[in-house]
Write an enzyme that holds these catalytic residues in place. Sequence first.
Site, PDB file in Angstrom:
ATOM      1  N   LYS A   1       5.333   6.380   1.896  1.00  0.00           N
ATOM      2  CA  LYS A   1       4.916   5.206   2.671  1.00  0.00           C
ATOM      3  C   LYS A   1       5.426   5.341   4.096  1.00  0.00           C
ATOM      4  O   LYS A   1       6.237   6.227   4.386  1.00  0.00           O
ATOM      5  CB  LYS A   1       5.482   3.926   2.032  1.00  0.00           C
ATOM      6  CG  LYS A   1       4.738   3.512   0.753  1.00  0.00           C
ATOM      7  CD  LYS A   1       5.359   2.272   0.098  1.00  0.00           C
ATOM      8  CE  LYS A   1       5.337   1.087   1.024  1.00  0.00           C
ATOM      9  NZ  LYS A   1       4.020   0.760   1.595  1.00  0.00           N
TER      10      LYS A   1
ATOM     11  N   GLU B   1       9.557  -2.874   3.986  1.00  0.00           N
ATOM     12  CA  GLU B   1       8.762  -2.735   2.756  1.00  0.00           C
ATOM     13  C   GLU B   1       9.657  -2.307   1.604  1.00  0.00           C
ATOM     14  O   GLU B   1       9.623  -2.870   0.521  1.00  0.00           O
ATOM     15  CB  GLU B   1       7.648  -1.698   2.958  1.00  0.00           C
ATOM     16  CG  GLU B   1       6.504  -2.175   3.841  1.00  0.00           C
ATOM     17  CD  GLU B   1       5.515  -1.059   4.114  1.00  0.00           C
ATOM     18  OE1 GLU B   1       5.916   0.121   4.171  1.00  0.00           O
ATOM     19  OE2 GLU B   1       4.317  -1.373   4.272  1.00  0.00           O
TER      20      GLU B   1
ATOM     21  N   GLY C   1       0.832  -1.200   0.000  1.00  0.00           N
ATOM     22  CA  GLY C   1       0.000   0.000   0.000  1.00  0.00           C
ATOM     23  C   GLY C   1       0.865   1.248   0.000  1.00  0.00           C
ATOM     24  O   GLY C   1       2.083   1.185  -0.144  1.00  0.00           O
TER      25      GLY C   1
HETATM   26  O1  DER Z   1       3.015   1.838   6.026  1.00  0.00           O
HETATM   27  C1  DER Z   1       2.772   1.751   4.796  1.00  0.00           C
HETATM   28  O2  DER Z   1       3.491   2.229   3.919  1.00  0.00           O
HETATM   29  C2  DER Z   1       1.518   1.065   4.406  1.00  0.00           C
HETATM   30  O3  DER Z   1       1.581   0.616   3.119  1.00  0.00           O
HETATM   31  C3  DER Z   1       0.364   1.920   4.758  1.00  0.00           C
HETATM   32  O4  DER Z   1       0.700   3.218   5.032  1.00  0.00           O
HETATM   33  C4  DER Z   1      -0.810   1.907   3.849  1.00  0.00           C
HETATM   34  O5  DER Z   1      -1.817   1.590   4.719  1.00  0.00           O
HETATM   35  P1  DER Z   1      -3.325   1.399   4.343  1.00  0.00           P
HETATM   36  O6  DER Z   1      -3.359   0.464   3.142  1.00  0.00           O
HETATM   37  O7  DER Z   1      -3.909   0.766   5.572  1.00  0.00           O
HETATM   38  O8  DER Z   1      -3.852   2.759   4.049  1.00  0.00           O
END
Ligand code: DER
Length: 231
Positions: free
Chosen positions: A102, A111, A84
């Site tokens: 992110k 990540e 995400g």
């Molecule tokens: O921490 C991150 O980068 C995650 O991908 C996150 O921020 C995205 O979270 P969500 O899909 O719950 O909005």
Amino acid sequence: GGSSAAKRRAGERAAEAVEDGFVVGLGTGSTTAHAIRAIGRAVDDGLDVRGIPTSFQSRQLALEAGIPLTELDAVDGVDLAIDGADQVVDDPESAAYGALIKGGGAAHAREKLVDTAADRFVVVADPSKLTDRLHRSVPLEVRPDAHTVTADRVQALGGEPTLRDAERKDGPVVTDNGNLVVDCAFGPIDDPDGLATRLSRSPGVVEHGLFVGVADATYVGTDDGVEVRRY
Ligand code: DER
């Protein structure tokens, strides 16, 4: 964040890109959680896949989903990473098209490692994450002993640093790696690549949440489908 239906559509569409025999990077957050669950259902139907989690949370979700797990140093490569984002540049005219912020989930160190190791990195998002220009705070994962010198350095760079406090724990958020998170408000970011370079050079900064030139595509879940951006 955006609607859960939009998040679910984005995550489930991304899961369809996972082919038999894939090694897949499993991102963190509520949108990627839908992809993880969908991959788990495909595994139940016979899909042969190994997942590399990017956080305690994504590992727990993958275990619950029954996805066989592996690690970066146990594979020859990562075919696809699904993750995400907190913000995605959606202006095709922008030099930063597809750049991400992110780190909302404080998982951005692992990540970034997995997302950049993948042959293909697909972002899953709802429309609330789209922007013409990055402007959210940039999360930094910092060594605990470096949070004050990092704050000084961020201010020298024109940013406003805030140590990320935990909500149900006294004191700051502590990451899976035992580090702290400093959220840095820079206002609108016109040159994310330049800022990323400056932040990377700050001693004690383990990772920053600017992902520039990394994503290959974004699946945007909407109320009636999924829009695909390719970079
Ligand atoms: O921490 C991150 O980068 C995650 O991908 C996150 O921020 C995205 O979270 P969500 O899909 O719950 O909005």
